[in-house]
Design a protein around this motif. Structure first.
Motif, PDB file in Angstrom:
ATOM      1  N   VAL A 226       0.595  -1.361   0.042  1.00 46.49           N
ATOM      2  CA  VAL A 226       0.329  -0.247   0.276  1.00 46.49           C
ATOM      3  C   VAL A 226       1.103   1.310   0.221  1.00 46.49           C
ATOM      4  N   PRO A 227       1.786   1.622   1.029  1.00 46.90           N
ATOM      5  CA  PRO A 227       2.398   2.604   0.861  1.00 46.90           C
ATOM      6  C   PRO A 227       3.488   2.699  -0.201  1.00 46.90           C
ATOM      7  N   PHE A 228       4.028   2.074  -1.067  1.00 45.98           N
ATOM      8  CA  PHE A 228       4.876   1.316  -2.185  1.00 45.98           C
ATOM      9  C   PHE A 228       3.820   1.968  -3.401  1.00 45.98           C
ATOM     10  N   VAL A 229       2.393   1.810  -3.274  1.00 44.60           N
ATOM     11  CA  VAL A 229       1.898   2.569  -4.622  1.00 44.60           C
ATOM     12  C   VAL A 229       1.249   3.362  -4.546  1.00 44.60           C
ATOM     13  N   LEU A 230       0.964   4.269  -3.558  1.00 44.71           N
ATOM     14  CA  LEU A 230       0.881   5.404  -3.026  1.00 44.71           C
ATOM     15  C   LEU A 230       1.113   6.692  -2.344  1.00 44.71           C
ATOM     16  N   LEU A 231       2.675   5.956  -2.023  1.00 40.73           N
ATOM     17  CA  LEU A 231       3.467   6.979  -0.906  1.00 40.73           C
ATOM     18  C   LEU A 231       4.314   7.430  -2.647  1.00 40.73           C
ATOM     19  N   LEU A 232       4.832   8.651  -3.045  1.00 41.98           N
ATOM     20  CA  LEU A 232       5.778   8.646  -4.216  1.00 41.98           C
ATOM     21  C   LEU A 232       6.960   9.359  -3.746  1.00 41.98           C
TER      22      LEU A 232
END
Length: 296
Positions: A230-236
């Motif tokens: 989740v953080p890998f996809v949603l946090l850039l």
């Protein structure tokens, strides 16, 4: 006695011995079970030992071995603000925020499910349980589009809210089961004295189910702490990514991996979760005592 004598006589005549529950076969089963449990324990212990030994090894490899030269260089190399402390702080913020929101909402949702009998309560509970089986990989495409539409992409609070929403089904199910063990007669006595439902929830139910709340809190925290996808996809932005994502920094190009620094970072990464478990278990270990709460 006569039946036992007849059985023994029949066994002597036929030349066969009757098997006892305490026969050697039972001892063999215990030995076999102990060996299997020991093998499973070794399978779990070997990776942990590799992490410990490799973190102090200057020439660590993928195989487990005792360090030829014990050194703290791996720890000094990773203990920088950009590499370790900032990602760990981001992980603490995301995990604590997710756990707090999930526990509060789960308590408010589980209370009416535990205390009142609704017509569609059982189908609703099964629907909640079904929600725990939805894979995140299947939801990420519409969730990513939703985050873009609402301007929540690369937002830490957006990630916290989404992770809390995905943790809610199991948290509600667990909280409801813990709340069922609190006697409703205690609340009925308070209702007789004029207390409201929220008052009894806050002053009676919550203090008596503190260990259950601690279990749910730790469960959600550990899930959020180890969540990578989740953080890998949603946090850039790299400065907003948690430690579960920043651990990729130790995997270089062309298959080269800094095993020693990876092991040292893993040791640091595990400390907050273990410390939280010990702290919460100490604070709530002896609070679930219902003996003597109801008289008469």
């Amino acid at each position: 006695m006569a039946a036992q004598t007849a059985t023994e006589t029949r066994a002597i005549v036929t030349g066969r011995r009757s098997l006892s529950v305490s026969a050697p076969r039972k001892h063999t089963h215990k030995v076999t079970a102990s060996i299997l449990l020991a093998l499973i324990g070794v399978l779990f212990l070997v990776p942990l030992l590799w992490v410990v030994f490799a973190s102090f090894d200057g020439d660590a490899t993928v195989s487990m071995r005792l360090p030829g030269t014990w050194t703290l260089d791996n720890y000094t190399d990773v203990m920088t603000w950009e590499l370790a402390w900032q990602p760990l702080l981001n992980s603490i913020v995301i995990s604590l925020g997710t756990a707090l929101i999930t526990v509060v909402v789960a308590l408010l949702a589980a209370y009416p499910l535990s205390r009142y009998n609704a017509r569609y309560q059982k189908p609703f509970m099964y629907a909640i349980l079904f929600g725990t089986g939805l894979p995140l990989t299947a939801m990420m495409v519409p969730v990513y589009a939703l985050f873009v539409a609402f301007g929540l992409l690369d937002s830490t609070w957006g990630v916290i809210l989404f992770m809390a929403a995905t943790s809610l089904p199991m948290a509600i199910w667990m909280t409801k089961n813990f709340m069922d063990s609190v006697p409703i007669s205690l609340e009925e006595a308070a209702w007789t004295d004029g207390a409201s439902a929220m008052t009894t929830l806050r002053r009676i139910v919550l203090p008596l189910m503190r260990p259950g709340i601690a279990v749910v809190f730790i469960f959600v925290f550990i899930q959020a702490w180890g969540n990578f996808f989740v953080p890998f996809v949603l946090l850039l932005t790299p400065e907003k990514q948690p430690a579960a994502v920043s651990i990729f920094a130790f995997f270089g190009q062309y298959g080269s991996v800094a095993y020693g620094q990876l092991a040292a970072y893993s040791m640091l990464y595990s400390i907050p979760a273990v410390a939280l478990y010990v702290l919460v278990s100490r604070l709530s270990g002896s609070s679930f005592a219902l003996a003597g709460a109801v008289k008469g």
